[in-house]
Design an enzyme around this catalytic site. Structure first.
Site, mmCIF file in Angstrom:
data_model
loop_
_atom_site.group_PDB
_atom_site.id
_atom_site.type_symbol
_atom_site.label_atom_id
_atom_site.label_comp_id
_atom_site.label_asym_id
_atom_site.label_seq_id
_atom_site.Cartn_x
_atom_site.Cartn_y
_atom_site.Cartn_z
ATOM 1 N N ARG A 166 -58.008 -54.933 -9.485
ATOM 2 C CA ARG A 166 -58.388 -55.279 -8.123
ATOM 3 C C ARG A 166 -57.960 -56.705 -7.796
ATOM 4 O O ARG A 166 -58.165 -57.616 -8.594
ATOM 5 C CB ARG A 166 -59.906 -55.137 -7.934
ATOM 6 C CG ARG A 166 -60.360 -53.711 -8.180
ATOM 7 C CD ARG A 166 -61.808 -53.480 -7.838
ATOM 8 N NE ARG A 166 -62.150 -52.092 -8.165
ATOM 9 C CZ ARG A 166 -63.350 -51.555 -8.006
ATOM 10 N NH1 ARG A 166 -64.336 -52.298 -7.520
ATOM 11 N NH2 ARG A 166 -63.572 -50.303 -8.329
ATOM 12 N N ARG B 203 -66.549 -60.322 -12.161
ATOM 13 C CA ARG B 203 -65.606 -59.911 -11.115
ATOM 14 C C ARG B 203 -64.190 -60.305 -11.530
ATOM 15 O O ARG B 203 -63.676 -61.341 -11.124
ATOM 16 C CB ARG B 203 -65.986 -60.593 -9.785
ATOM 17 C CG ARG B 203 -65.266 -60.059 -8.565
ATOM 18 C CD ARG B 203 -65.751 -60.739 -7.295
ATOM 19 N NE ARG B 203 -67.156 -60.490 -7.037
ATOM 20 C CZ ARG B 203 -67.609 -59.389 -6.438
ATOM 21 N NH1 ARG B 203 -66.780 -58.486 -5.994
ATOM 22 N NH2 ARG B 203 -68.900 -59.232 -6.266
ATOM 23 N N GLU C 222 -75.048 -55.098 -9.397
ATOM 24 C CA GLU C 222 -74.406 -53.783 -9.370
ATOM 25 C C GLU C 222 -73.647 -53.493 -10.658
ATOM 26 O O GLU C 222 -72.880 -54.314 -11.147
ATOM 27 C CB GLU C 222 -73.427 -53.730 -8.186
ATOM 28 C CG GLU C 222 -72.716 -52.387 -8.098
ATOM 29 C CD GLU C 222 -71.544 -52.390 -7.119
ATOM 30 O OE1 GLU C 222 -71.477 -53.284 -6.253
ATOM 31 O OE2 GLU C 222 -70.701 -51.496 -7.244
#
Length: 425
Positions: A262, A277, A349
């Site tokens: 990503r 992340r 999350e």
RNA sequence: GGAGAGAUGGCAGAGUGGUCGAAUGCGGCAGACUCGAAAUCUGUUGUACCCAUCGGGUACCGGGGGUUCGAAUCCCUCUCUCUCCGCCA
């Protein structure tokens, strides 16, 4: 895509529901204008085509009977240019309408809480009790560094920020987590394990989401129509693209371990420290292709399959129902699983489980044959089961000890040769 | 990377410019025969869209473009598959 029949029948109702996602989700006036022009033009083009076909047939018959086709030929030639012109106009208008519709997000399910931001997500349940530490807790970066197994400096040297290098016991622990998740879902939850390409075509990307809207979030291969997958959902859901499945083949249940890539284009400054992340992370993904009437029951099941991973790992978590403003583009309903991270004193999350209803199926043209023998779109679902990097983070943080070691949850020990603890080297 | 062959309905496979949305076979579905089944016979059997009450129409023979009054059929191009050669984990 949303249901075009529904949109034609009651555009106002569709617009009202889409408005709960936030302003700008759907431009009703633009749609109505395009649709009105399309209808009119398509009718007139098809009438002209019918006339041309009739004439061409007559010419053929005249020639077969050795009659003079001259006048008919002249007539046909005359109307040709005009027809070609309006055919082009129609093709352009149709692609414009298609582009417009492919950018419209899914309708939220009626059970989804209405809200504008994550603060309005609804907590459904909690599991587990966050541990009381008798010492100052470290975050996973410090725990990993202390064990000599997580190395962001080397990763930065190789590839820049938002990458990680893992070594030794932590690399093995990472692999053990993958194996445990795959085995659990394949053996106990009935999923078929699959291995897939890590690059997919633009068409596949647009089958599960909107490529036009989200291409900046993906890594694209230079000069080729190939994208690095941001999740195994991309290849796996597209297994059924352009297929018409016999009813008895459903449900299809797949579990897939893959790396995910990503660009994190919109995340500058967010979660920059550690493995939360990254541009590249591993994930075990659950995908189901099901009968439409079963999909909401399956969403609960699939979510519980992901929850089982956290329970077996003894990691406290909560389940949240995302509100209309927070669910993803393709989703009709999403549950997030959030794991407890002691260093942040917060739930973060670790899994996202969604029912896309027929939204992706329409984009992919994935259908099944119903009782009447008619093809109709399937429903698709997926969920992380779980994100591997974040699971590793959660294990390191929740199972850290005062001396800097990390206890290995019992369920992972068989995958590490019975090892019960990771110590300083 | 080089040379050649190919891509047609669920499957196999015909069709090289006109009545072809497509022969034929298999499979599927329905019916007849049968106590029932098999075999046999008969019928039926693609997808999407448009207008409309019945019904009518349009598009699709790997994708895109072109030639033509008319294309599954001719031309260009792309993709994929197969065979042979080369290279390679």
């Amino acid at each position: 895509m949303i249901d075009i029949q529904l949109l034609r029948k009651d555009p106002d109702a569709v617009a009202r529901r889409l408005a709960t996602r936030g302003a700008g989700a759907f431009d009703l006036d633009r749609y109505l204008e395009l649709e009105a022009r399309r209808k009119e033009l398509q009718s007139s083009v098809e009438q002209a085509q019918a006339a041309r076909n009739r004439l061409a047939k007559e010419i053929g018959q005249a020639k077969a009977k050795k009659q003079d086709a001259g006048p008919l030929l002249a007539q046909a030639e005359q109307s040709k240019a005009e027809l070609e012109e309006s055919e082009k106009d129609l093709a352009f208008l149709q692609s414009e309408l298609e582009d417009f519709l492919r950018r419209v997000p899914n309708l939220p399910h009626e059970s989804v809480p209405v809200g504008a931001s994550p603060e309005e997500n609804r907590e459904e349940r909690r599991w587990g009790e966050p541990r009381k530490f008798g010492f100052a807790v470290k975050d996973h970066v410090d725990v990993g560094a202390g064990l000599g197994g997580i190395d962001f400096e080397t990763a930065a040297k190789l590839s820049g920020s938002r990458f990680v290098v893992m070594k030794g016991a932590l690399a093995r622990l990472h692999r053990a987590i993958v194996q445990f998740m795959l085995d659990l879902h394949a053996r106990e939850h009935g999923y078929t394990e699959v291995y897939v390409p890590y690059m997919v075509s633009g068409a596949c990307a647009d089958g599960v989401s909107s490529l036009a809207k989200f291409k900046d979030d993906l890594f694209k291969l230079e000069g080729r129509d190939l994208y690095l997958i941001p999740t195994a959902e991309y290849p796996v859901t597209n297994f059924v693209r352009e297929e018409i499945l016999a009813s008895e083949r459903l449900p299809l249940k797949y579990v897939c371990h893959s790396p995910c890539f990503r660009s994190e284009a919109g995340s500058a400054g967010k979660d920059t420290r550690g493995m939360i992340r990254n541009h590249q992370f591993d994930k075990v993904e659950l995908v189901q292709i099901v009968h439409p009437e079963k999909s909401y029951q399956v969403l609960e099941e699939l979510t519980s399959h992901a929850e089982t991973v956290l329970k077996r790992l003894e990691l406290p978590y909560r389940v949240v129902s995302l509100c209309t403003g927070d669910i993803g583009f393709s989703s009709a309903k999403t549950y997030d699983l959030e794991v407890w991270l002691p260093s942040q004193s917060a739930y973060r999350e670790i899994s996202s489980c969604s029912n896309f209803e027929a939204f992706q199926a329409r984009r992919m043209q994935a259908r099944w044959r119903n009782e009447k023998g008619k093809p109709e779109p399937v429903h698709t679902l997926n969920g992380s089961g779980l994100a591997v990097g974040r699971t590793l983070v959660a294990v390191l943080e929740n199972f850290q000890e005062a001396d800097g070691s990390v206890t290995i949850p019992g369920t992972l020990r068989p995958y590490l040769g019975g090892q019960g603890k990771i110590d300083r080297p």
